[in-house]
Design a protein around this motif. Structure first.
Motif, mmCIF file in Angstrom:
data_model
loop_
_atom_site.group_PDB
_atom_site.id
_atom_site.type_symbol
_atom_site.label_atom_id
_atom_site.label_comp_id
_atom_site.label_asym_id
_atom_site.label_seq_id
_atom_site.Cartn_x
_atom_site.Cartn_y
_atom_site.Cartn_z
ATOM 1 N N GLU A 17 40.234 -83.272 11.629
ATOM 2 C CA GLU A 17 39.147 -83.871 12.088
ATOM 3 C C GLU A 17 39.563 -84.921 13.279
ATOM 4 O O GLU A 17 38.865 -85.247 14.219
ATOM 5 C CB GLU A 17 39.046 -84.917 10.929
ATOM 6 N N ILE A 18 40.773 -85.361 13.297
ATOM 7 C CA ILE A 18 41.380 -86.101 14.531
ATOM 8 C C ILE A 18 41.259 -85.256 15.897
ATOM 9 O O ILE A 18 40.731 -85.714 16.589
ATOM 10 C CB ILE A 18 42.766 -86.522 14.258
ATOM 11 N N ARG A 19 41.772 -83.892 15.646
ATOM 12 C CA ARG A 19 41.616 -83.000 16.552
ATOM 13 C C ARG A 19 40.392 -82.794 17.330
ATOM 14 O O ARG A 19 39.850 -82.615 18.230
ATOM 15 C CB ARG A 19 42.374 -81.777 16.245
ATOM 16 N N ILE A 20 39.356 -82.726 16.207
ATOM 17 C CA ILE A 20 37.975 -82.152 16.693
ATOM 18 C C ILE A 20 37.362 -83.565 17.228
ATOM 19 O O ILE A 20 36.779 -83.353 18.353
ATOM 20 C CB ILE A 20 37.001 -82.040 15.467
ATOM 21 N N GLU A 21 37.716 -84.751 16.799
ATOM 22 C CA GLU A 21 37.154 -85.699 17.349
ATOM 23 C C GLU A 21 37.642 -85.968 18.933
ATOM 24 O O GLU A 21 37.000 -86.509 19.897
ATOM 25 C CB GLU A 21 37.382 -87.111 16.480
ATOM 26 N N ASN A 22 38.769 -85.767 18.994
ATOM 27 C CA ASN A 22 39.366 -85.717 20.388
ATOM 28 C C ASN A 22 38.793 -84.737 21.270
ATOM 29 O O ASN A 22 38.660 -85.138 22.502
ATOM 30 C CB ASN A 22 40.991 -85.872 20.354
ATOM 31 N N ALA A 23 38.517 -83.594 20.767
ATOM 32 C CA ALA A 23 37.871 -82.403 21.650
ATOM 33 C C ALA A 23 36.750 -82.890 21.894
ATOM 34 O O ALA A 23 36.136 -82.695 23.064
ATOM 35 C CB ALA A 23 38.037 -81.202 20.634
ATOM 36 N N CYS A 24 35.827 -83.671 21.127
ATOM 37 C CA CYS A 24 34.439 -84.094 21.543
ATOM 38 C C CYS A 24 34.634 -84.991 22.724
ATOM 39 O O CYS A 24 33.691 -84.938 23.705
ATOM 40 C CB CYS A 24 34.015 -85.182 20.157
ATOM 41 N N LYS A 25 35.680 -85.951 22.805
ATOM 42 C CA LYS A 25 35.877 -86.706 23.788
ATOM 43 C C LYS A 25 35.989 -86.050 25.088
ATOM 44 O O LYS A 25 35.742 -86.242 26.042
ATOM 45 C CB LYS A 25 36.977 -87.896 23.672
ATOM 46 N N LEU A 26 36.819 -85.090 25.125
ATOM 47 C CA LEU A 26 37.016 -84.298 26.249
ATOM 48 C C LEU A 26 35.969 -83.363 26.556
ATOM 49 O O LEU A 26 35.641 -83.283 27.606
ATOM 50 C CB LEU A 26 38.410 -83.328 26.026
ATOM 51 N N LEU A 27 35.380 -82.901 25.630
ATOM 52 C CA LEU A 27 34.044 -82.132 26.256
ATOM 53 C C LEU A 27 32.945 -83.000 26.569
ATOM 54 O O LEU A 27 32.425 -82.652 27.501
ATOM 55 C CB LEU A 27 33.323 -81.479 24.761
ATOM 56 N N HIS A 28 32.893 -84.177 26.506
ATOM 57 C CA HIS A 28 32.110 -85.139 26.940
ATOM 58 C C HIS A 28 32.443 -85.680 28.372
ATOM 59 O O HIS A 28 31.700 -85.657 29.424
ATOM 60 C CB HIS A 28 31.935 -86.289 25.876
ATOM 61 N N HIS A 29 33.747 -85.957 28.479
ATOM 62 C CA HIS A 29 34.268 -86.696 29.703
ATOM 63 C C HIS A 29 35.242 -85.598 30.656
ATOM 64 O O HIS A 29 35.013 -86.103 31.699
ATOM 65 C CB HIS A 29 35.010 -87.964 29.388
ATOM 66 N N LYS A 30 35.355 -84.817 30.342
ATOM 67 C CA LYS A 30 36.200 -83.655 31.112
ATOM 68 C C LYS A 30 35.544 -82.461 31.399
ATOM 69 O O LYS A 30 36.044 -81.375 30.945
ATOM 70 C CB LYS A 30 37.689 -83.431 30.473
ATOM 71 N N LYS A 31 34.256 -82.504 32.196
ATOM 72 C CA LYS A 31 33.512 -81.268 32.551
ATOM 73 C C LYS A 31 34.642 -80.291 33.136
ATOM 74 O O LYS A 31 33.709 -79.030 32.972
ATOM 75 C CB LYS A 31 32.574 -82.040 33.435
ATOM 76 N N LEU A 90 37.374 -79.211 32.454
ATOM 77 C CA LEU A 90 38.143 -78.378 31.491
ATOM 78 C C LEU A 90 37.323 -77.390 30.617
ATOM 79 O O LEU A 90 36.161 -77.557 30.218
ATOM 80 C CB LEU A 90 38.720 -79.224 30.505
ATOM 81 N N SER A 91 37.766 -76.010 30.737
ATOM 82 C CA SER A 91 37.178 -75.090 29.864
ATOM 83 C C SER A 91 37.484 -75.446 28.304
ATOM 84 O O SER A 91 38.234 -76.134 28.096
ATOM 85 C CB SER A 91 37.956 -73.744 30.087
ATOM 86 N N ILE A 92 36.663 -74.837 27.703
ATOM 87 C CA ILE A 92 36.507 -75.133 25.972
ATOM 88 C C ILE A 92 37.877 -74.477 25.619
ATOM 89 O O ILE A 92 38.731 -75.103 24.697
ATOM 90 C CB ILE A 92 35.357 -74.213 25.427
ATOM 91 N N ALA A 93 38.341 -73.370 26.204
ATOM 92 C CA ALA A 93 39.618 -72.663 25.681
ATOM 93 C C ALA A 93 40.991 -73.797 25.978
ATOM 94 O O ALA A 93 41.745 -74.121 25.195
ATOM 95 C CB ALA A 93 39.906 -71.483 26.528
ATOM 96 N N SER A 94 40.788 -74.607 27.268
ATOM 97 C CA SER A 94 41.904 -75.463 27.475
ATOM 98 C C SER A 94 41.884 -76.633 26.572
ATOM 99 O O SER A 94 42.908 -77.210 26.118
ATOM 100 C CB SER A 94 41.934 -76.031 28.720
ATOM 101 N N ILE A 95 40.676 -77.093 26.305
ATOM 102 C CA ILE A 95 40.582 -78.208 25.154
ATOM 103 C C ILE A 95 40.957 -77.734 23.997
ATOM 104 O O ILE A 95 41.506 -78.707 23.323
ATOM 105 C CB ILE A 95 39.059 -78.695 25.197
ATOM 106 N N SER A 96 40.624 -76.645 23.538
ATOM 107 C CA SER A 96 41.033 -76.241 22.260
ATOM 108 C C SER A 96 42.622 -76.327 22.173
ATOM 109 O O SER A 96 43.229 -76.888 21.091
ATOM 110 C CB SER A 96 40.554 -74.739 22.056
#
Length: 280
Positions: free
Chosen positions: A228-242, A244-250
């Motif tokens: 859950e912590i990892r997913i919440e941080n992924a949400c922030k990156l998906l929102h603010h770091k356009k 970055l690819s989804i693979a990189s965020i993962s």
């Protein structure tokens, strides 16, 4: 200062506490207190752990945390260099043991019940903020009037719980330090390959004892909590770091492969990471 329980400074005969927190970061130790708190985030953003769940908070959020609900704010200084929170603290007996039991106050019963799991208010923000902004210049009688107006608005507002499970017993100081150390470690190193041995050592327990201990107090395994912590941080990156690819965020959020990331993301958020990003 004790981590748990946390004492709200007040005089013996003070019913309602108004507090302004103006800091670089909010108090970031896991704590609980007997007072219910209603907080307005004037400035700042970050993560908020309440009971068994991790949430995000941001400017203009209105949050309610019930009595003795363990919680911790983790300010994100990159999102905002300053954190400002206005809070009202009170108990069910602040105005006398029978005040909230009066027939005139019957609608408050649902508020108290919902506050047991914490809640984020989703509507009527401007109305609530209007009353919060007046508190600083009000005398104590005026503040009580504003408090009752805020409660009344919250009762009729849309809201969502901040947690699905709350450990009902008060934490001892040792339990507070132990859980705080575990949460701190998970939030700090979520992007790394955390082992059960490592986190059990932080709790000063054997692996088996730690697993039972954590599950009893959060109703989930440590690794469920970590995801859950990892997913919440992924949400922030998906929102603010356009960029970055989804693979990189993962990868940045500690997932070993993107298929597992996509699956866990959809389980928790109900949509895929790409659809989540498209919303913004």
């Amino acid at each position: 200062m004790k981590i748990l329980p946390f004492k709200i400074p007040k005089t013996e005969r003070e019913a309602l506490i108004y507090q302004e927190d103006i800091e670089r970061v909010f108090y970031d130790q896991l704590h609980q207190h007997e007072e219910i708190q209603i907080s307005y985030i004037m400035k700042g953003a970050g993560s908020l752990i309440v009971g068994d769940s991790i949430n995000d908070y941001k400017e203009d959020d209105i949050l309610v945390i019930g009595e003795n609900v363990p919680h911790v704010f983790r300010s994100n200084v990159e999102a905002s260099p300053e954190s400002v929170m206005l809070t009202l603290f009170f108990t069910k007996t602040s105005f006398g043991k029978d005040f909230f039991s009066l027939n005139d106050m019957s609608s408050v019963e649902d508020f108290f019940k919902e506050s047991e799991y914490g809640m984020k208010i989703l509507s009527n923000h401007k109305k609530i903020i209007h009353h919060f902004e007046k508190l600083k210049k009000q005398n104590k009688i005026q503040r009580i009037a504003s408090f009752l107006k805020i409660i009344n608005i919250i009762i009729s507002s849309e809201k969502t719980p901040l947690s699905s499970f709350v450990y009902k017993k008060k934490y001892t100081d040792d339990e507070g330090r132990r859980m705080s150390a575990v949460f701190e470690y998970a939030i700090e190193y979520y992007h790394q390959n955390i082992t059960l041995e490592e986190v059990a050592e932080k709790a000063n327990m054997s692996k088996n004892a730690f697993c039972r201990y954590f599950k009893k107090r959060t109703n989930k395994t440590f690794f469920q909590f970590l995801i859950e912590i990892r997913i919440e941080n992924a949400c922030k990156l998906l929102h603010h770091k356009k960029d970055l690819s989804i693979a990189s965020i993962s990868e940045l959020c500690g997932f070993q492969d993107i298929a597992n990331f996509n699956r866990k993301f959809k389980e928790l958020k109900g949509i895929s990471p790409s659809h989540y990003r498209a919303q913004f």
